[in-house]
Design an enzyme around this catalytic site. Sequence first.
Site, short mmCIF file in Angstrom:
data_model
loop_
_atom_site.label_atom_id
_atom_site.label_comp_id
_atom_site.label_asym_id
_atom_site.label_seq_id
_atom_site.Cartn_x
_atom_site.Cartn_y
_atom_site.Cartn_z
N LYS A 15 -4.83 -19.39 -18.02
CA LYS A 15 -6.21 -19.11 -18.45
C LYS A 15 -7.09 -18.73 -17.26
CE LYS A 15 -6.85 -23.23 -20.33
NZ LYS A 15 -5.57 -23.92 -20.10
N ARG A 88 -12.27 -28.20 -25.53
CA ARG A 88 -10.99 -28.90 -25.51
C ARG A 88 -10.90 -29.94 -26.62
NH1 ARG A 88 -9.84 -27.96 -19.71
NH2 ARG A 88 -7.81 -28.74 -19.11
N ARG A 127 2.48 -24.03 -8.56
CA ARG A 127 1.07 -23.96 -8.14
C ARG A 127 0.81 -24.95 -6.99
NH1 ARG A 127 -3.50 -23.96 -12.67
NH2 ARG A 127 -3.29 -26.20 -12.85
N ARG A 139 -4.22 -29.88 -6.05
CA ARG A 139 -4.89 -30.65 -7.10
C ARG A 139 -4.12 -31.95 -7.36
NH1 ARG A 139 -6.42 -26.82 -12.15
NH2 ARG A 139 -6.36 -28.86 -13.12
N ARG A 150 -1.50 -34.65 -19.07
CA ARG A 150 -2.42 -33.55 -19.41
C ARG A 150 -1.90 -32.79 -20.63
NH1 ARG A 150 -2.61 -30.35 -14.06
NH2 ARG A 150 -4.01 -28.94 -15.16
P1 AMP Z 1 -8.53 -27.70 -15.85
O1 AMP Z 1 -8.85 -27.17 -14.52
O2 AMP Z 1 -9.13 -26.90 -16.98
O3 AMP Z 1 -7.07 -27.95 -16.05
O4 AMP Z 1 -9.25 -29.14 -15.95
C1 AMP Z 1 -8.92 -30.19 -15.06
C2 AMP Z 1 -9.39 -31.51 -15.63
O5 AMP Z 1 -10.81 -31.49 -15.80
C3 AMP Z 1 -8.85 -31.87 -17.00
O6 AMP Z 1 -7.58 -32.47 -16.94
C4 AMP Z 1 -9.92 -32.83 -17.51
O7 AMP Z 1 -9.82 -34.11 -16.89
C5 AMP Z 1 -11.18 -32.18 -17.00
N1 AMP Z 1 -11.72 -31.19 -17.95
C6 AMP Z 1 -11.84 -29.84 -17.75
N2 AMP Z 1 -12.40 -29.23 -18.81
C7 AMP Z 1 -12.64 -30.22 -19.72
C8 AMP Z 1 -13.18 -30.24 -21.04
N3 AMP Z 1 -13.60 -29.11 -21.65
N4 AMP Z 1 -13.28 -31.43 -21.66
C9 AMP Z 1 -12.88 -32.57 -21.07
N5 AMP Z 1 -12.34 -32.63 -19.85
C10 AMP Z 1 -12.22 -31.47 -19.16
#
Ligand code: AMP
Length: 193
Positions: A15, A88, A127, A139, A150
Site C-alpha cells: 500500500k 482499519r 523490508r 521498524r 498484525r
Molecule cells: P502501518 O504502517 O500502516 O503498518 O501501521 C503501523 C501500526 O500503526 C499498526 O500496526 C497500528 O499499530 C498503527 N496504525 C496505523 N494505522 C492505524 C489505524 N488506521 N488504526 C489503528 N492503528 C493504526
Amino acid sequence: MAINIILLGPPGAGKGTQAKKLVEERGMVQLSTGDMLRAARSSGTEMGNRVAEVMDRGELVTDEIVIGLIREKLEEGGNGFIFDGFPRTLAQADALGDLLVEMGMKLDAAIELKVDDEALVARIVKRAEDSRAAGEPVRKDDTPEVFADRLREYYKKTAPLLGYYYAKGDLQQVDGMAAMDQVAAQIGAVLGS
Ligand code: AMP
C-alpha cells in the site's frame, strides 16, 4: 476532479509503495496513519508516547486517535487523497464516510491489494533486511513474531471492510502479487488513466 481512494490490504501488501507512486505520478496526497503515528512517536509527542507500546505489539491504536489525525490532514486540503492504512476498522470506515460528506468530498474507490499470507511474511523479512542494509532504522513491528499479530488484527478488524466497501459498490481488487509496476498499472486502470 480530484480522485479520493482507499488502499486496502494486509500489512506488507504494498500500500505504501503504491501510494508513493501515485503521489509522484498524479500529485495526490498520501495519508498514511502508520507514518503519522511513527512521526508522533519520534517527535515524542504525548500521543506518540501513548501509542508506542500498542504499535510495538502489532495491535491497533484507538479509533479516536487515528480519526483525529485524518481529520486534521483533510482540513489542510489537497488534490485528491490516498488513504493508506486507514480505515482499519468499521468504526473508522463510518467516520471516514462522515468526514467526506462533511467536507463535500466523495470516495472514488476502495482498492484491495490481494497478496498471499506467505508472500507477506517474506516481504516483511525483506523490508527489515533492506532497512538494516541501508543503515535505516528497522521498524520494531517488522519482526516475524509481531507481524503474525498484525496479520491477525488485519483479519479480525480490517478484512470486514472488504465486504463493507463491496456492498457500497466501491471495492476494486488488484493482484498485489504482481510486480510493482504491474500493480501500479492495474491501479491506473481502476482510476481510469
Ligand atoms: P502501518 O504502517 O500502516 O503498518 O501501521 C503501523 C501500526 O500503526 C499498526 O500496526 C497500528 O499499530 C498503527 N496504525 C496505523 N494505522 C492505524 C489505524 N488506521 N488504526 C489503528 N492503528 C493504526
